[in-house]
Design an enzyme around this catalytic site. Structure first.
Site, mmCIF file in Angstrom:
data_model
loop_
_atom_site.group_PDB
_atom_site.id
_atom_site.type_symbol
_atom_site.label_atom_id
_atom_site.label_comp_id
_atom_site.label_asym_id
_atom_site.label_seq_id
_atom_site.Cartn_x
_atom_site.Cartn_y
_atom_site.Cartn_z
ATOM 1 N N THR A 70 -33.341 27.468 3.209
ATOM 2 C CA THR A 70 -33.372 26.293 2.326
ATOM 3 C C THR A 70 -32.078 25.513 2.508
ATOM 4 O O THR A 70 -32.082 24.297 2.699
ATOM 5 C CB THR A 70 -33.544 26.735 0.850
ATOM 6 O OG1 THR A 70 -34.821 27.365 0.733
ATOM 7 C CG2 THR A 70 -33.453 25.565 -0.101
ATOM 8 N N ASN A 148 -45.771 28.173 7.274
ATOM 9 C CA ASN A 148 -45.688 29.413 6.490
ATOM 10 C C ASN A 148 -47.009 29.789 5.819
ATOM 11 O O ASN A 148 -47.251 30.945 5.522
ATOM 12 C CB ASN A 148 -44.575 29.315 5.444
ATOM 13 C CG ASN A 148 -44.583 28.017 4.684
ATOM 14 O OD1 ASN A 148 -44.518 26.934 5.269
ATOM 15 N ND2 ASN A 148 -44.668 28.110 3.377
ATOM 16 N N GLN A 176 -40.573 30.713 10.284
ATOM 17 C CA GLN A 176 -41.750 31.579 10.483
ATOM 18 C C GLN A 176 -42.049 31.802 11.957
ATOM 19 O O GLN A 176 -42.959 32.576 12.289
ATOM 20 C CB GLN A 176 -42.979 30.988 9.777
ATOM 21 C CG GLN A 176 -42.811 30.796 8.281
ATOM 22 C CD GLN A 176 -42.789 32.109 7.501
ATOM 23 O OE1 GLN A 176 -43.056 33.196 8.020
ATOM 24 N NE2 GLN A 176 -42.447 32.021 6.222
ATOM 25 N N SER A 196 -33.962 32.108 8.821
ATOM 26 C CA SER A 196 -33.701 32.861 7.596
ATOM 27 C C SER A 196 -33.797 34.346 7.922
ATOM 28 O O SER A 196 -34.753 34.780 8.566
ATOM 29 C CB SER A 196 -34.762 32.482 6.559
ATOM 30 O OG SER A 196 -34.554 33.204 5.378
ATOM 31 N N THR A 234 -16.555 31.660 1.089
ATOM 32 C CA THR A 234 -16.433 32.966 1.755
ATOM 33 C C THR A 234 -17.811 33.426 2.221
ATOM 34 O O THR A 234 -18.776 33.386 1.464
ATOM 35 C CB THR A 234 -15.839 34.002 0.775
ATOM 36 O OG1 THR A 234 -14.565 33.516 0.358
ATOM 37 C CG2 THR A 234 -15.698 35.374 1.422
ATOM 38 N N CYS A 322 -44.090 30.229 -2.333
ATOM 39 C CA CYS A 322 -43.158 29.363 -3.055
ATOM 40 C C CYS A 322 -43.897 28.517 -4.078
ATOM 41 O O CYS A 322 -43.375 28.186 -5.121
ATOM 42 C CB CYS A 322 -42.427 28.445 -2.087
ATOM 43 S SG CYS A 322 -41.828 29.290 -0.642
HETATM 44 N N1 PMP Z 1 -38.909 27.241 5.678
HETATM 45 C C1 PMP Z 1 -40.034 27.971 5.735
HETATM 46 C C2 PMP Z 1 -41.091 27.599 6.723
HETATM 47 C C3 PMP Z 1 -40.192 29.081 4.901
HETATM 48 O O1 PMP Z 1 -41.303 29.806 4.973
HETATM 49 C C4 PMP Z 1 -39.144 29.410 3.995
HETATM 50 C C5 PMP Z 1 -39.280 30.597 3.060
HETATM 51 N N2 PMP Z 1 -40.393 30.546 2.207
HETATM 52 C C6 PMP Z 1 -38.004 28.596 3.964
HETATM 53 C C7 PMP Z 1 -37.922 27.532 4.823
HETATM 54 C C8 PMP Z 1 -36.867 28.883 3.019
HETATM 55 O O2 PMP Z 1 -36.141 29.999 3.443
HETATM 56 P P1 PMP Z 1 -35.131 30.765 2.461
HETATM 57 O O3 PMP Z 1 -35.981 31.673 1.650
HETATM 58 O O4 PMP Z 1 -34.220 31.511 3.387
HETATM 59 O O5 PMP Z 1 -34.420 29.752 1.668
#
Ligand code: PMP
Length: 383
Positions: A70, A148, A176, A196, A234, A322
């Site tokens: 994110t 995703n 993904q 991620s 940090t 999400c």
């Molecule tokens: N991009 C995609 C395509 C995702 O599937 C996700 C996680 N649901 C994210 C971004 C966000 O990743 P994070 O959980 O590390 O913030």
């Protein structure tokens, strides 16, 4: 409980845990400190950075650690927009993750113009649609590698070439895709790539933005100048060391793991199609990552199916993790032109590094059984 929601998050791999534990058990040290603890911490940070640099084929200095994808997506979008001295035009697609879509919404509030590309029936962006939308002031194109929710792959290599020839910066959310389709080892298809750790057997709360070449992104966080000034604060050293170990594991084993997931997923889809009359597998005709199936049975609400499976000991998600819990339909399926009634039935099954055939067989049996019960009994009413 059998876990089949690996696109939401995956368990930490044993090699990742082994790499992280010493940092949590002992005095880990701050990589910015001059003393011995700090120097050890710096070496560990450098080692993890090298694992990512090697995996993506870029110099270590082009890897910036963040708190997750994110943040990496936000840093890419606002970092690039912040390099400009006047508003311009940026393009993304209607099926991106909210961390890109919402960032583009904010770009618009800041005075930029934004285009959301329409997608075809399987959720793919095509180059002609993109070409029609590009303007002389287009400064950014952001398209995900794999979706995703559906697992559908976008033509990111073609988009990358096309943008490169025109001098437009291309950002790719590869969350993904990494670990789910083999990384070719060729030049990065995008100028900026977000990843991620927790989607690939690493810990939650850590990610990275990788640049193909050095760009003077405007930072979002100001402070101690860590990450070459691109991301102050940090570093999350245990997390970063875990992410490095996860990437190292992938570099050595990803092909076998991906092939194993593909075998499981394909068998599951065949058995579900055979056992559930009227089952729809969304975007089955498209090229997809091999761990993801988005399926639906019209008339059975996805949330109802998820809850019934949860009670039976299986964890899957309805639509995107999400978005689930918000009671909203999937923006991805809406963009694909799927009717609302069918979209509300969608559930996502996503396989991971530790999924076994035996578990999947039990899941398939229960899925077939529960759908039949919901169809025939009171469970389907009001859903
Ligand atoms: N991009 C995609 C395509 C995702 O599937 C996700 C996680 N649901 C994210 C971004 C966000 O990743 P994070 O959980 O590390 O913030």
């Amino acid at each position: 409980m059998i876990y089949l929601d690996h696109n939401a998050t995956t368990a930490v791999r044993p090699s990742v845990l082994a790499a992280m534990l010493p940092l949590l058990e002992e005095q880990s040290g701050n990589p910015a400190s001059v003393h011995g603890f700090g120097r050890t911490a710096r070496q560990r940070l450098d080692h993890a950075r090298r694992s990512l640099g090697t995996f993506f084929g870029v110099h270590d200095s082009l890897v910036s650690f963040t708190s997750g994808a994110t943040e990496a997506n936000n840093l890419a979008v606002f970092g690039i927009a912040g390099m400009r001295d006047r508003p311009g035009h940026a393009i993304t697609s209607a099926v991106e993750h909210p961390s890109v879509l919402e960032a583009f919404g904010r770009l618009q509030q800041l005075g930029h113009e934004v285009t959301l590309l329409a997608v075809d029936g399987s959720g793919r962006v095509d180059l002609e649609t993109l070409a029609r939308q590009v303007r002389p002031d287009t400064f950014l194109v952001s398209i995900m590698q794999a979706n995703n929710e559906t697992g559908v792959l976008q033509p990111v290599t073609e988009i990358g070439h096309w943008c490169r020839e025109r001098g437009i910066l291309f950002h790719m959310d590869a969350v993904q895709g990494v670990g789910r389709i083999p990384w070719t080892g060729e030049r990065l298809p995008a100028d900026l790539v977000s990843v991620s750790a927790h989607k690939l057997g690493g810990p939650q709360g850590v990610g990275a933005l990788i640049m193909e070449r050095s760009l003077s992104l405007q930072p979002m966080l100001f402070g101690g100048g860590q990450e070459r000034g691109r991301r102050a604060g940090t570093q999350n050293l245990p997390g970063i060391v875990g992410m490095g170990a996860a990437m190292q594991w992938l570099a050595e084993h990803e092909r076998e793991e991906i092939a194993a997931m593909a075998r499981l997923r394909d068998r599951m889809e065949e058995e579900l199609l055979a056992g559930v009359p009227g089952l729809v597998i969304f975007a089955r005709e498209a090229v997809r990552i091999p761990n993801t199936s988005l399926v639906g049975v019209e008339g059975i609400h996805g949330e109802t199916l998820v809850m019934n499976l949860d009670l039976a000991g299986f964890a899957i998600s309805s639509g995107a993790a999400c978005a689930s819990g918000k009671g909203e339909g999937s923006h991805v399926l809406a963009a694909m032109g799927v009717t609302e009634a069918l979209a509300l039935s969608a559930v996502r099954i996503s396989i991971g590094w530790n999924t076994r055939m035996l578990e999947l067989e039990r899941f398939i049996q229960q899925f077939i059984h529960i759908v039949a019960r919901l169809r025939g009994g009171t469970g389907a009413r009001g859903s």
